[in-house]
Design an enzyme around this catalytic site. Structure first.
Site, PDB file in Angstrom:
ATOM      1  N   TRP A 181       0.864  -1.179   0.000  1.00  0.00           N
ATOM      2  CA  TRP A 181       0.000   0.000   0.000  1.00  0.00           C
ATOM      3  C   TRP A 181       0.904   1.234   0.000  1.00  0.00           C
ATOM      4  CZ3 TRP A 181      -0.236   3.832   3.920  1.00  0.00           C
ATOM      5  CH2 TRP A 181      -1.100   4.906   3.578  1.00  0.00           C
ATOM      6  N   GLU A 222      -3.184  -3.032  -2.138  1.00  0.00           N
ATOM      7  CA  GLU A 222      -4.300  -2.368  -1.445  1.00  0.00           C
ATOM      8  C   GLU A 222      -4.589  -1.001  -2.065  1.00  0.00           C
ATOM      9  OE1 GLU A 222      -3.411  -1.631   2.683  1.00  0.00           O
ATOM     10  OE2 GLU A 222      -5.453  -1.014   3.158  1.00  0.00           O
ATOM     11  N   LYS A 224      -6.901   2.684  -2.432  1.00  0.00           N
ATOM     12  CA  LYS A 224      -7.429   3.685  -1.504  1.00  0.00           C
ATOM     13  C   LYS A 224      -8.050   4.843  -2.269  1.00  0.00           C
ATOM     14  CE  LYS A 224      -6.232   6.138   2.692  1.00  0.00           C
ATOM     15  NZ  LYS A 224      -5.426   6.139   3.885  1.00  0.00           N
ATOM     16  N   ASP A 255      -9.639  -2.670   1.694  1.00  0.00           N
ATOM     17  CA  ASP A 255      -9.754  -2.177   3.073  1.00  0.00           C
ATOM     18  C   ASP A 255     -11.088  -1.440   3.109  1.00  0.00           C
ATOM     19  OD1 ASP A 255      -9.662  -0.049   5.084  1.00  0.00           O
ATOM     20  OD2 ASP A 255      -7.569  -0.578   5.405  1.00  0.00           O
ATOM     21  N   HIS A 258     -11.544   2.343   2.650  1.00  0.00           N
ATOM     22  CA  HIS A 258     -10.938   2.967   1.472  1.00  0.00           C
ATOM     23  C   HIS A 258     -11.877   3.205   0.304  1.00  0.00           C
ATOM     24  CE1 HIS A 258      -6.558   1.812   2.716  1.00  0.00           C
ATOM     25  NE2 HIS A 258      -7.234   2.440   3.662  1.00  0.00           N
ATOM     26  N   HIS A 282      -8.629  -5.925   4.514  1.00  0.00           N
ATOM     27  CA  HIS A 282      -8.296  -5.256   5.768  1.00  0.00           C
ATOM     28  C   HIS A 282      -9.631  -4.913   6.386  1.00  0.00           C
ATOM     29  CE1 HIS A 282      -3.911  -3.624   5.325  1.00  0.00           C
ATOM     30  NE2 HIS A 282      -3.958  -4.931   5.473  1.00  0.00           N
ATOM     31  N   ASP A 290     -11.732   7.494   6.740  1.00  0.00           N
ATOM     32  CA  ASP A 290     -10.961   6.277   6.959  1.00  0.00           C
ATOM     33  C   ASP A 290     -10.287   6.345   8.331  1.00  0.00           C
ATOM     34  OD1 ASP A 290      -9.584   3.903   6.470  1.00  0.00           O
ATOM     35  OD2 ASP A 290      -7.908   4.940   5.504  1.00  0.00           O
ATOM     36  N   ASP A 292     -10.097   4.325  10.897  1.00  0.00           N
ATOM     37  CA  ASP A 292      -9.501   3.141  11.526  1.00  0.00           C
ATOM     38  C   ASP A 292      -9.909   2.957  12.987  1.00  0.00           C
ATOM     39  OD1 ASP A 292      -7.781   1.760   9.438  1.00  0.00           O
ATOM     40  OD2 ASP A 292      -7.040   3.800   9.250  1.00  0.00           O
ATOM     41  N   ASP A 322      -7.100  -3.991  10.484  1.00  0.00           N
ATOM     42  CA  ASP A 322      -6.338  -2.749  10.326  1.00  0.00           C
ATOM     43  C   ASP A 322      -7.074  -1.619  11.025  1.00  0.00           C
ATOM     44  OD1 ASP A 322      -4.662  -0.735   9.555  1.00  0.00           O
ATOM     45  OD2 ASP A 322      -5.202  -0.755   7.436  1.00  0.00           O
TER      46      ASP A 322
HETATM   47  C1  RNT Z   1      -3.773   2.974   5.074  1.00  0.00           C
HETATM   48  C2  RNT Z   1      -3.910   1.523   4.799  1.00  0.00           C
HETATM   49  C3  RNT Z   1      -2.796   0.670   5.301  1.00  0.00           C
HETATM   50  C4  RNT Z   1      -2.297   1.067   6.674  1.00  0.00           C
HETATM   51  C5  RNT Z   1      -1.376   0.064   7.318  1.00  0.00           C
HETATM   52  C6  RNT Z   1      -0.667   0.625   8.485  1.00  0.00           C
HETATM   53  O1  RNT Z   1      -4.899   3.687   4.797  1.00  0.00           O
HETATM   54  O2  RNT Z   1      -5.126   1.058   5.292  1.00  0.00           O
HETATM   55  O3  RNT Z   1      -3.162  -0.652   5.254  1.00  0.00           O
HETATM   56  O4  RNT Z   1      -3.342   1.308   7.544  1.00  0.00           O
HETATM   57  O5  RNT Z   1      -0.531  -0.461   6.384  1.00  0.00           O
HETATM   58 ZN    ZN Z   2      -5.449  -1.052   5.273  1.00  0.00          ZN
END
Ligand code: RNT
Ligand code: ZN
Length: 413
Positions: A181, A222, A224, A255, A258, A282, A290, A292, A322
């Site tokens: 990523w 990955e 985004k 993810d 994203h 993820h 985003d 998290d 994640d």
């Molecule tokens: C970032 C991505 C990625 C990170 C990690 C730390 O938006 O989701 O996966 O969160 O690699």
């Molecule tokens: Zn991620």
């Protein structure tokens, strides 16, 4: 009769076998991200977090050394049911005293302690090159940089990581998922959207030109949609990453933080399963962005789990977590999130999936709705409690965490 035996009968009346569900659940690996333990800091550069991702909060007791992080992971693992993998970032390389190796030159030996840890616990390791929080990230660009010095530096990092990923697989005997990523993007409307993507493509080709054993390492990519300070354009968009993965024969990673706010990953899984042998996820919880947040047992997590389970894809989907919350006890955050993923999988395994599918095919949408609603209040909690008992982890993990906080975390500076 125990609560579990009663629940077993209730589910049996719906045609659901709780024993089978429990057996399946304990064998579904979930790759646990190491970065919840220290707010994505790592050990190699001590730069502040960048790349458009952010942790917020300042809860005391954050791990700042490898010893502390390993101890915290161990504590967290002891409170998580199910089959685990450990998901590392390259920034978590452990160097000897006075040794400092830059990211383009890291080697397997810098991860020996992690391998020992994994082997002792009989688990595999997944890996991520770290394309952020480093002085060589220039103007938010890495693999797509127009500056050849920058771009080549990060290509070399990717290549170094492939070797380390292969080492993890060889040492642990478990295939390693290596996820790429990059944060690359622009805050404002770019003048050229094509060239950065062309350079990213070239960089990926260069990284993947390193020969590696595809039965040992699964490279994932990955995508985004935006990052903080990178609102207008990200190089590794969904279309770019899906197309590249397809062309290069690597694995796409989604993810669920994203995408645009009303897009859901649960709806994307089936399409990707039709065109990919493996896919990767993820699992996170985006709140308005985003962000998290810690994964909860919420509707989208359940829906994602249902898509994995009812499409018989538990061995085709690499499930990883994640999230990074620094506003609450980090170990509790870790455990709550992993338990939520597991609970969602259990919920999915306890659905009368064939019956529901049949109702759909018969266009009996009335019964489909009613039965789906019924299943929401079936005694999942009793089966969950039985799962925890069999996995030998305490139902009450918060007391355990509170004890650890008092004995260990509060003493950290
Ligand atoms: C970032 C991505 C990625 C990170 C990690 C730390 O938006 O989701 O996966 O969160 O690699
Ligand atoms: Zn991620």
């Amino acid at each position: 009769m125990s609560r579990y035996s009663e629940a077993k009968e209730i589910y049996a009346a719906y045609g659901v076998d709780t024993e089978k569900a429990l057996d399946t659940l304990k064998n579904i690996p979930v790759s646990i991200h190491c970065w919840q333990g220290d707010d994505v800091t790592g050990f190699d550069s001590r730069e502040s977090l960048s790349g458009g991702i952010q942790t917020t909060g300042n809860y005391p007791g954050k791990a700042t050394t490898p010893e502390q992080l390993l101890a915290d992971i161990d504590k967290a693992f002891s409170l998580m049911p199910g089959k685990k993998k450990l998901n590392l970032h390259a920034s978590y390389a452990i160097f000897g005293d006075g040794e400092a190796v830059d990211r383009d030159k890291i080697e397997p030996k810098h991860f020996e302690q992690w391998v020992t840890f994994a082997k002792e616990r009989g688990i595999g390791i997944d890996f991520n090159p770290t394309f952020f929080a480093h002085p060589m990230v220039k103007d938010n660009l890495t693999l797509s940089s127009p500056d050849e010095t920058v771009r080549t530096y990060w290509v070399n990092h990717g290549k170094a990581c492939l070797k380390i990923a292969e080492y993890f697989a060889t040492e642990t005997g478990v295939p390693c998922v290596m996820n790429i990523w990059i944060p690359d993007g622009y805050k404002d409307i770019p003048a050229d959207r094509l060239s950065p993507r062309a350079r990213f493509k070239k960089s990926l080709d260069e990284i993947l030109s390193v020969p590696y054993d595809r039965s040992k390492v699964y490279v994932t990519l990955e995508s985004k949609v935006f990052g903080i300070g990178l609102e207008s354009y990200t190089v590794g968009s969904a279309e770019f990453c899906l197309s590249y993965s397809d062309k290069a024969g690597i694995t796409p990673l989604m993810d669920n933080g994203h995408y645009h706010p009303t897009e859901v990953v649960s709806d994307k899984i089936s399409s990707l399963l039709l065109f990919n042998e493996k896919i990767a996820l993820h699992i996170t919880r985006p709140v308005r962005w985003d962000s998290d947040h810690v994964v909860l047992f919420d509707d989208e997590t359940k829906e994602i789990a249902k898509e994995i389970v009812r499409n018989n894809a538990t061995d085709r989907v690499f499930i990883a977590t994640d999230y990074f919350d620094a506003s609450i006890n980090r170990i509790a955050a870790w455990v709550t999130g992993i338990r939520s993923v597991q609970k969602a999988l259990l919920f999915a395994l306890l659905q009368p999936n064939e019956k529901l599918q049949k109702l759909q095919d018969e266009s009996n949408f009335t019964q489909l709705m009613a039965l789906s609603e019924d299943m929401k209040t079936a005694p999942l909690g009793d089966v969950w409690a039985e799962y925890l008992r069999r996995e030998d982890v305490p139902a009450d993990y918060i007391s355990e965490v509170a004890k650890y906080e008092q004995e260990v975390l509060v003493n950290r500076k």
